[in-house]
Write a protein that holds these residues in place. Structure first.
Motif, PDB file in Angstrom:
ATOM      1  N   ALA A   1       9.740   3.757   0.393  1.00 32.20           N
ATOM      2  CA  ALA A   1       9.064   4.065  -0.872  1.00 32.20           C
ATOM      3  C   ALA A   1       8.919   5.572  -1.065  1.00 32.20           C
ATOM      4  O   ALA A   1       9.074   6.084  -2.192  1.00 32.20           O
ATOM      5  N   PHE A   2       8.640   6.293   0.006  1.00 26.45           N
ATOM      6  CA  PHE A   2       8.496   7.753  -0.089  1.00 26.45           C
ATOM      7  C   PHE A   2       9.857   8.436  -0.233  1.00 26.45           C
ATOM      8  O   PHE A   2       9.965   9.467  -0.901  1.00 26.45           O
ATOM      9  N   GLU A   3      10.875   7.866   0.390  1.00 27.78           N
ATOM     10  CA  GLU A   3      12.220   8.410   0.207  1.00 27.78           C
ATOM     11  C   GLU A   3      12.674   8.252  -1.240  1.00 27.78           C
ATOM     12  O   GLU A   3      13.307   9.156  -1.806  1.00 27.78           O
ATOM     13  N   GLN A   4      12.334   7.115  -1.837  1.00 32.05           N
ATOM     14  CA  GLN A   4      12.651   6.920  -3.252  1.00 32.05           C
ATOM     15  C   GLN A   4      11.852   7.880  -4.126  1.00 32.05           C
ATOM     16  O   GLN A   4      12.360   8.369  -5.151  1.00 32.05           O
ATOM     17  N   ALA A   5      10.615   8.158  -3.712  1.00 31.59           N
ATOM     18  CA  ALA A   5       9.792   9.109  -4.474  1.00 31.59           C
ATOM     19  C   ALA A   5      10.433  10.497  -4.462  1.00 31.59           C
ATOM     20  O   ALA A   5      10.452  11.188  -5.488  1.00 31.59           O
ATOM     21  N   LEU A   6      10.970  10.920  -3.327  1.00 35.08           N
ATOM     22  CA  LEU A   6      11.644  12.217  -3.271  1.00 35.08           C
ATOM     23  C   LEU A   6      12.842  12.270  -4.221  1.00 35.08           C
ATOM     24  O   LEU A   6      13.085  13.292  -4.876  1.00 35.08           O
ATOM     25  N   ASP A   7      13.575  11.169  -4.292  1.00 40.10           N
ATOM     26  CA  ASP A   7      14.699  11.111  -5.236  1.00 40.10           C
ATOM     27  C   ASP A   7      14.207  11.223  -6.673  1.00 40.10           C
ATOM     28  O   ASP A   7      14.826  11.900  -7.511  1.00 40.10           O
ATOM     29  N   ARG A   8      13.082  10.579  -6.963  1.00 35.26           N
ATOM     30  CA  ARG A   8      12.508  10.653  -8.303  1.00 35.26           C
ATOM     31  C   ARG A   8      12.033  12.072  -8.613  1.00 35.26           C
ATOM     32  O   ARG A   8      12.155  12.549  -9.753  1.00 35.26           O
TER      33      ARG A   8
ATOM     34  N   THR B   1       0.826  -1.204   0.000  1.00 33.90           N
ATOM     35  CA  THR B   1       0.000   0.000   0.000  1.00 33.90           C
ATOM     36  C   THR B   1       0.862   1.257   0.000  1.00 33.90           C
ATOM     37  O   THR B   1       0.588   2.218  -0.738  1.00 33.90           O
ATOM     38  N   SER B   2       1.911   1.262   0.809  1.00 32.77           N
ATOM     39  CA  SER B   2       2.813   2.412   0.842  1.00 32.77           C
ATOM     40  C   SER B   2       3.515   2.590  -0.503  1.00 32.77           C
ATOM     41  O   SER B   2       3.678   3.724  -0.976  1.00 32.77           O
ATOM     42  N   ALA B   3       3.923   1.485  -1.111  1.00 30.12           N
ATOM     43  CA  ALA B   3       4.579   1.568  -2.413  1.00 30.12           C
ATOM     44  C   ALA B   3       3.616   2.085  -3.481  1.00 30.12           C
ATOM     45  O   ALA B   3       4.009   2.886  -4.347  1.00 30.12           O
ATOM     46  N   THR B   4       2.352   1.667  -3.416  1.00 30.30           N
ATOM     47  CA  THR B   4       1.348   2.144  -4.368  1.00 30.30           C
ATOM     48  C   THR B   4       1.118   3.642  -4.212  1.00 30.30           C
ATOM     49  O   THR B   4       1.028   4.382  -5.194  1.00 30.30           O
ATOM     50  N   GLU B   5       1.016   4.098  -2.972  1.00 29.19           N
ATOM     51  CA  GLU B   5       0.821   5.525  -2.713  1.00 29.19           C
ATOM     52  C   GLU B   5       1.993   6.347  -3.254  1.00 29.19           C
ATOM     53  O   GLU B   5       1.796   7.363  -3.942  1.00 29.19           O
ATOM     54  N   ALA B   6       3.217   5.905  -2.964  1.00 33.36           N
ATOM     55  CA  ALA B   6       4.397   6.642  -3.418  1.00 33.36           C
ATOM     56  C   ALA B   6       4.529   6.607  -4.936  1.00 33.36           C
ATOM     57  O   ALA B   6       4.909   7.603  -5.559  1.00 33.36           O
ATOM     58  N   SER B   7       4.199   5.472  -5.547  1.00 36.64           N
ATOM     59  CA  SER B   7       4.305   5.356  -7.001  1.00 36.64           C
ATOM     60  C   SER B   7       3.317   6.274  -7.708  1.00 36.64           C
ATOM     61  O   SER B   7       3.663   6.970  -8.679  1.00 36.64           O
ATOM     62  N   ASN B   8       2.086   6.311  -7.227  1.00 36.82           N
ATOM     63  CA  ASN B   8       1.088   7.196  -7.838  1.00 36.82           C
ATOM     64  C   ASN B   8       1.416   8.664  -7.584  1.00 36.82           C
ATOM     65  O   ASN B   8       1.143   9.521  -8.427  1.00 36.82           O
ATOM     66  N   LEU B   9       2.020   8.944  -6.445  1.00 39.20           N
ATOM     67  CA  LEU B   9       2.447  10.312  -6.163  1.00 39.20           C
ATOM     68  C   LEU B   9       3.544  10.741  -7.138  1.00 39.20           C
ATOM     69  O   LEU B   9       3.567  11.901  -7.594  1.00 39.20           O
ATOM     70  N   THR B  10       4.405   9.819  -7.489  1.00 43.49           N
ATOM     71  CA  THR B  10       5.437  10.114  -8.489  1.00 43.49           C
ATOM     72  C   THR B  10       4.812  10.402  -9.851  1.00 43.49           C
ATOM     73  O   THR B  10       5.250  11.314 -10.573  1.00 43.49           O
TER      74      THR B  10
ATOM     75  N   MET C   1      -4.073  10.752  -8.512  1.00 45.82           N
ATOM     76  CA  MET C   1      -4.265  11.466  -7.260  1.00 45.82           C
ATOM     77  C   MET C   1      -5.290  10.757  -6.385  1.00 45.82           C
ATOM     78  O   MET C   1      -5.129  10.648  -5.162  1.00 45.82           O
ATOM     79  N   GLN C   2      -6.339  10.243  -7.005  1.00 48.15           N
ATOM     80  CA  GLN C   2      -7.344   9.500  -6.252  1.00 48.15           C
ATOM     81  C   GLN C   2      -6.752   8.218  -5.678  1.00 48.15           C
ATOM     82  O   GLN C   2      -7.074   7.819  -4.551  1.00 48.15           O
ATOM     83  N   ALA C   3      -5.852   7.589  -6.445  1.00 48.03           N
ATOM     84  CA  ALA C   3      -5.192   6.377  -5.954  1.00 48.03           C
ATOM     85  C   ALA C   3      -4.313   6.692  -4.746  1.00 48.03           C
ATOM     86  O   ALA C   3      -4.215   5.892  -3.808  1.00 48.03           O
ATOM     87  N   VAL C   4      -3.659   7.860  -4.754  1.00 50.46           N
ATOM     88  CA  VAL C   4      -2.864   8.287  -3.602  1.00 50.46           C
ATOM     89  C   VAL C   4      -3.750   8.413  -2.372  1.00 50.46           C
ATOM     90  O   VAL C   4      -3.417   7.931  -1.276  1.00 50.46           O
ATOM     91  N   LEU C   5      -4.903   9.060  -2.530  1.00 54.93           N
ATOM     92  CA  LEU C   5      -5.806   9.263  -1.397  1.00 54.93           C
ATOM     93  C   LEU C   5      -6.379   7.944  -0.895  1.00 54.93           C
ATOM     94  O   LEU C   5      -6.513   7.731   0.318  1.00 54.93           O
TER      95      LEU C   5
END
Length: 264
Positions: free
Chosen positions: A247-254, A77-86, A164-168
Motif C-alpha cells: 500500500a505504501f509502495e503504491q502511495a509512492l507511485d501516486r 489499517t495499512s491501506a487506510t494509512e497509505a490512502s490518507n497519506l496520498t 493527517m489525523q487519520a494517518v496518525l
C-alpha cells in the motif's frame, strides 16, 4: 489474503515429516507394547483423549480465526494509512511553492522510511521505527505552521488535517498490532493439547499394525500442520503469511503522478 505457495509447500513438508515421525513411533510402540496393554490404555483413556482432542481442535480453530482476522485488519489499517497519506499529498498542490515542496518532501520521506526501515523492523523485532515516528511528527508539526486565509483554503486545510489525523491514528493501530501475537502461555497450552491428542494414537493404537500406523501418521501430520499455520499467523507483519508494504509502495507511485500534475 492468499497463503504463499512456498509457505504452503513448507507446511506440507512439515506435516509429512511429523506424520512420518509419528508413524515411526507408532511402529516402535506396536512392536514393543503388547496388544492387550494397548487395549487396556484405550479403554481407560478414551474419554479423556476425546475431551483433550476436542479442546485442541476448538482452541486451534479460534486461534487461527483470530490471527487471520488480525492479518486482514492489519492489511486494511495499512491501506487506510497509505490512502490518507496520498490525500495529504494531494493537498500540497493547493499550497504556495515553498510549502508545497516542504509537504511533499515530508510525505515522501515518511513513506520511504516506512517501507525501507520500518517494515523490516516490524518483521524482525515487532516494533516501529523511531525515524518514522519522527517523520510523522514532523508532518503533523508542518500542518500546525499553516495559517490558511479565506473560506476555501480553510475548508481544504480542515479536510487535509483530518486526513493527517487519520494517518496518525492508523499508525498507532499498526504499532499495537505489530507487537500483538499469540501469548506464550497459549502456545504452551496448544502444544500440550496437541501432544496429548497425539500420544494415544501412537501408544494405544489398533491391534492391526497398518491401521495403527496410518492413524498415528494422520493425527501427527494434522497437529504439525495446524501448529505451523498458527506460527505463520503469529504476528501480522512477520512470518510467511503477513502484511506487505504494498500500500505504501503504491502511495509512492501516486506521489510521482500527483507531483507531475503541478499546482491545483
Amino acid at each position: 489474503m492468499r497463503i504463499p505457495l512456498f509457505i504452503a509447500t513448507i507446511g506440507l513438508l512439515i506435516a509429512a515429516t511429523v506424520a512420518a515421525l509419528a508413524g515411526l513411533a507408532a511402529y516402535v510402540a506396536n512392536r514393543l507394547i503388547p496388544a492387550q496393554t494397548r487395549q487396556d490404555y484405550r479403554d481407560s483413556s478414551g474419554v479423556i483423549t476425546g475431551i483433550v482432542g476436542t479442546l485442541f481442535a476448538v482452541s486451534i480453530g479460534l486461534v487461527v480465526v483470530a490471527a487471520w482476522n488480525q492479518v486482514n485488519t492489519a492489511t486494511e489499517t495499512s491501506a487506510t494509512e497509505a490512502s490518507n497519506l496520498t490525500d495529504v499529498y494531494w493537498y500540497s498542490r493547493t499550497l504556495p511553492a515553498p510549502q508545497r515542496a516542504a509537504l511533499q518532501s515530508l510525505a515522501t520521506g515518511y513513506t520511504t522510511t516506512v517501507i525501507r526501515e520500518e517494515w523490516p523492523l516490524m518483521a524482525g523485532q515487532h516494533r516501529l521505527s523511531q525515524n518514522a515516528w519522527r517523520a510523522s511528527e514532523q508532518l503533523r508539526a508542518f500542518f500546525q505552521t499553516l495559517q490558511p486565509d479565506g473560506g476555501g483554503p480553510s475548508a481544504r486545510y480542515g479536510q487535509a488535517m483530518s486526513r493527517m489525523q487519520a494517518v496518525l491514528d492508523a499508525r498507532r493501530s499498526r504499532a499495537q498490532m505489530a507487537d500483538t501475537g499469540v501469548p506464550p502461555l497459549l502456545w504452551v497450552a496448544l502444544a500440550g493439547c496437541g501432544l496429548v491428542a497425539l500420544l494415544p494414537a501412537i501408544l494405544c493404537g489398533s491391534s492391526n499394525r497398518k491401521v495403527h500406523l496410518t492413524m498415528a501418521a494422520a493425527v501427527g501430520g494434522m497437529v504439525g500442520l495446524v501448529l505451523f499455520l498458527v506460527y505463520q499467523l503469529d504476528f501480522p507483519f512477520s512470518g510467511g503469511i503477513s502484511v506487505s508494504p504494498a500500500a505504501f509502495e503504491q502511495a509512492l507511485d501516486r506521489f510521482d503522478s500527483i507531483r507531475a500534475l503541478g499546482t491545483g
